[in-house]
Design an enzyme around this catalytic site. Structure first.
Site, PDB file in Angstrom:
ATOM      1  N   THR A  88      -5.553  19.039  -2.829  1.00 40.76           N
ATOM      2  CA  THR A  88      -5.069  18.003  -3.752  1.00 40.76           C
ATOM      3  C   THR A  88      -6.057  17.855  -4.901  1.00 40.76           C
ATOM      4  OG1 THR A  88      -3.901  16.883  -1.992  1.00 40.76           O
ATOM      5  CG2 THR A  88      -4.434  15.556  -3.925  1.00 40.76           C
TER       6      THR A  88
ATOM      7  N   PRO B 173       1.882  15.047   2.774  1.00 39.97           N
ATOM      8  CA  PRO B 173       0.742  14.359   3.389  1.00 39.97           C
ATOM      9  C   PRO B 173       0.661  12.910   2.924  1.00 39.97           C
ATOM     10  CG  PRO B 173      -0.004  15.815   1.625  1.00 39.97           C
ATOM     11  CD  PRO B 173       1.468  16.054   1.777  1.00 39.97           C
TER      12      PRO B 173
ATOM     13  N   TYR C 222      -9.269  17.606   0.441  1.00 43.33           N
ATOM     14  CA  TYR C 222      -9.963  17.361  -0.822  1.00 43.33           C
ATOM     15  C   TYR C 222     -11.224  18.197  -0.766  1.00 43.33           C
ATOM     16  CZ  TYR C 222      -7.005  13.218  -1.414  1.00 43.33           C
ATOM     17  OH  TYR C 222      -5.943  12.378  -1.567  1.00 43.33           O
TER      18      TYR C 222
ATOM     19  N   GLY D 200       7.903  14.008  -5.235  1.00 42.75           N
ATOM     20  CA  GLY D 200       7.949  12.826  -6.094  1.00 42.75           C
ATOM     21  C   GLY D 200       9.373  12.393  -6.366  1.00 42.75           C
TER      22      GLY D 200
ATOM     23  N   SER E  98      -2.332  14.667   6.068  1.00 42.05           N
ATOM     24  CA  SER E  98      -3.304  14.162   5.092  1.00 42.05           C
ATOM     25  C   SER E  98      -4.719  14.298   5.632  1.00 42.05           C
ATOM     26  CB  SER E  98      -3.006  12.685   4.823  1.00 42.05           C
ATOM     27  OG  SER E  98      -4.106  12.062   4.198  1.00 42.05           O
TER      28      SER E  98
ATOM     29  N   TYR F 167       0.834  -1.207   0.000  1.00 45.49           N
ATOM     30  CA  TYR F 167       0.000   0.000   0.000  1.00 45.49           C
ATOM     31  C   TYR F 167       0.868   1.257   0.000  1.00 45.49           C
ATOM     32  CZ  TYR F 167      -2.848   3.804   1.784  1.00 45.49           C
ATOM     33  OH  TYR F 167      -3.435   5.029   1.947  1.00 45.49           O
TER      34      TYR F 167
HETATM   35  C1  LIG Z   1       0.999   5.757   1.073  1.00 47.88           C
HETATM   36  C2  LIG Z   1       0.769   7.118   0.524  1.00 47.88           C
HETATM   37  C3  LIG Z   1      -0.382   7.821   0.870  1.00 47.88           C
HETATM   38  C4  LIG Z   1      -0.582   9.108   0.389  1.00 47.88           C
HETATM   39  N1  LIG Z   1      -1.688   9.795   0.801  1.00 47.88           N
HETATM   40  C5  LIG Z   1      -1.910  11.049   0.336  1.00 47.88           C
HETATM   41  C6  LIG Z   1      -3.022  11.797   0.775  1.00 47.88           C
HETATM   42  O1  LIG Z   1      -3.805  11.351   1.595  1.00 47.88           O
HETATM   43  N2  LIG Z   1      -3.209  13.030   0.246  1.00 47.88           N
HETATM   44  C7  LIG Z   1      -2.344  13.578  -0.670  1.00 47.88           C
HETATM   45  O2  LIG Z   1      -2.537  14.699  -1.124  1.00 47.88           O
HETATM   46  N3  LIG Z   1      -1.254  12.886  -1.083  1.00 47.88           N
HETATM   47  C8  LIG Z   1      -1.015  11.655  -0.597  1.00 47.88           C
HETATM   48  N4  LIG Z   1       0.095  10.962  -1.012  1.00 47.88           N
HETATM   49  C9  LIG Z   1       1.030  11.604  -1.963  1.00 47.88           C
HETATM   50  C10 LIG Z   1       2.115  12.366  -1.223  1.00 47.88           C
HETATM   51  O3  LIG Z   1       1.608  13.513  -0.589  1.00 47.88           O
HETATM   52  C11 LIG Z   1       3.238  12.821  -2.147  1.00 47.88           C
HETATM   53  O4  LIG Z   1       2.683  13.512  -3.238  1.00 47.88           O
HETATM   54  C12 LIG Z   1       4.091  11.654  -2.668  1.00 47.88           C
HETATM   55  O5  LIG Z   1       4.255  10.680  -1.677  1.00 47.88           O
HETATM   56  C13 LIG Z   1       5.451  12.190  -3.106  1.00 47.88           C
HETATM   57  O6  LIG Z   1       6.234  11.179  -3.648  1.00 47.88           O
HETATM   58  P1  LIG Z   1       7.362  10.370  -2.829  1.00 47.88           P
HETATM   59  O7  LIG Z   1       6.633   9.377  -1.990  1.00 47.88           O
HETATM   60  O8  LIG Z   1       8.170   9.759  -3.918  1.00 47.88           O
HETATM   61  O9  LIG Z   1       8.148  11.386  -1.995  1.00 47.88           O
HETATM   62  C14 LIG Z   1       0.339   9.683  -0.511  1.00 47.88           C
HETATM   63  C15 LIG Z   1       1.498   8.985  -0.846  1.00 47.88           C
HETATM   64  C16 LIG Z   1       1.720   7.725  -0.343  1.00 47.88           C
HETATM   65  C17 LIG Z   1       2.992   7.018  -0.709  1.00 47.88           C
END
Ligand SMILES: Cc1cc2nc3c(=O)[nH]c(=O)nc-3n(C[C@H](O)[C@H](O)[C@H](O)COP(=O)(O)O)c2cc1C
Length: 361
Positions: free
Chosen positions: A164, A85, A138, A289, A114, A32
């Site tokens: 987001t 987040p 959201y 990212g 988040s 996940y």
């Molecule tokens: C397990 C997981 C859950 C995430 N949940 C959210 C979220 O609830 N809201 C959101 O805007 N982004 C969420 N993201 C995206 C992250 O905010 C972020 O854009 C992303 O993790 C960046 O990439 P990286 O993991 O390579 O640093 C999530 C990412 C992951 C890996």
């Protein structure tokens, strides 16, 4: 490719932490957190694309004093690296969002919480009361739910909102489809449950609340309604960046949700230059990212980002050793960035410019 030991007990970098976290996490939960959408092309691309940018060091610059400090939306940070987040952190470690918040505060940076937090925003605020925090939101079909969530965040000292926009529907995460993983019933989404009037919801039900009909006009309405600055998280084109400025965004986060939404989208670091050009200095540009190294942070800053966010790196730290593990992750990135700045001949983040990077031939 560098060779790493297959079993690591003392992490030296984020890749080591990732392996340690994988050993600690139950396979479904690991899938996940680690997984992306579809064939995971964008997930891989985000990190790999940093190899396509080379650093151009300048020498004989006085680098006896290096500062990693940066100001983002008026917030003075020790490092230009924020915590992204990430949903359901109690699934990674019992320290969960509280531990993540304390680690961010210790590093002198912003925790972005988040809306799928597994700990109430007010409790996260209490756990790290001196820290800086922003809330990710959201836009829900029921605007009352959005309003209730934002009001609770504002009351608890969250100083900005990340709206987001790349997830009108959840991406197709095939690791979860194969493993059958579902967020366990004891891990809740209290920020949303409170906002909908203290009802319990499954994760699928939570996603159904998100409004897929939102447009730029809704952003304007949101900006009018709330005093908090609103950053748009999840755009990767110059066209959308220009629209974000026009419609009142306080900043943009170049993000593809860590490769979890639209697969085959470009790596964020490759999308950054066109966004920086379109925004033309009018509002701050941030990026997330694939940032796994201090040198990655340096590339992003040199290309015009004011700061980056890290999702999985902070999460791997948390999964490995709770709050202390996330502290460790942020310390490693900070030390790497400090050294990168020194070796680049840029004594602080604002000394970096596009002269410090080139595309690899
Ligand atoms: C397990 C997981 C859950 C995430 N949940 C959210 C979220 O609830 N809201 C959101 O805007 N982004 C969420 N993201 C995206 C992250 O905010 C972020 O854009 C992303 O993790 C960046 O990439 P990286 O993991 O390579 O640093 C999530 C990412 C992951 C890996």
């Amino acid at each position: 490719m560098p060779q790493y030991p297959s079993r690591v007990t003392e992490p030296a970098n984020i890749a080591d932490l990732e392996r340690l976290a994988a050993e600690r996490l139950e396979p479904g939960a690991h899938g996940y957190f680690a997984g992306g959408a579809g064939d995971e092309r964008t997930l891989r691309r985000n990190a790999d694309a940093f190899e396509g940018w080379e650093l151009r060091p300048r020498v004989l610059v006085d680098v006896s004093e290096i500062s990693t400090r940066a100001t983002v939306l008026g917030a003075e940070l020790e490092i230009p690296i924020l915590v992204a987040p990430v949903a359901f952190q109690l699934l990674a470690h019992p320290d969960g969002e509280r531990g993540m918040a304390r680690a961010a505060a210790a590093a002198g940076t912003v925790l972005c919480l988040s809306s799928l937090t597994s700990t109430r925003p007010a409790e996260v605020a209490e756990a790290a009361s001196g820290g800086k925090r922003w809330m990710q939101v959201y836009l829900f079909r029921d605007r009352g739910v959005t309003r209730a969530m934002i009001e609770e965040a504002a009351e608890s000292g969250y100083e900005a909102l990340l709206l987001t926009v790349d997830a009108p529907y959840a991406g197709r995460r095939e690791r979860d489809l194969r493993s059958g993983f579902q967020v366990p019933a004891e891990i809740r989404a209290p920020a949303i449950e409170v906002a909908v009037g203290h009802r319990s919801l499954t994760t699928a039900e939570v996603f159904e609340l998100v409004d897929p009909s939102i447009t730029w006009e809704d952003l304007e309405r949101l900006c009018d309604e709330f005093d908090l600055p609103i950053l748009i998280k999840g755009l990767i084109t110059g066209e959308d960046a220009a629209l974000a400025v026009e419609h009142g965004a306080a900043g943009v986060v170049v993000s593809n949700h860590g490769g979890r939404q639209l697969d085959n989208a470009p790596a964020t670091i490759d999308a950054l230059p066109e966004v920086v050009e379109a925004v033309d200095g009018r509002i701050p540009v941030l990026l997330d990212g694939g940032v796994r190294r201090g040198t990655d942070v340096a590339v992003a800053l040199a290309l015009g980002a004011q700061a980056v966010l890290v999702g999985r790196p902070a999460l791997w730290g948390l999964a490995w050793d709770g709050e202390a593990g996330t502290r460790r992750a942020l310390e490693m990135l900070t030390e790497e960035l400090r050294l990168a700045l020194a070796l680049l001949g840029a004594p602080n983040p604002s000394a970096l410019s596009t002269d410090h990077v080139q595309r690899r031939a």
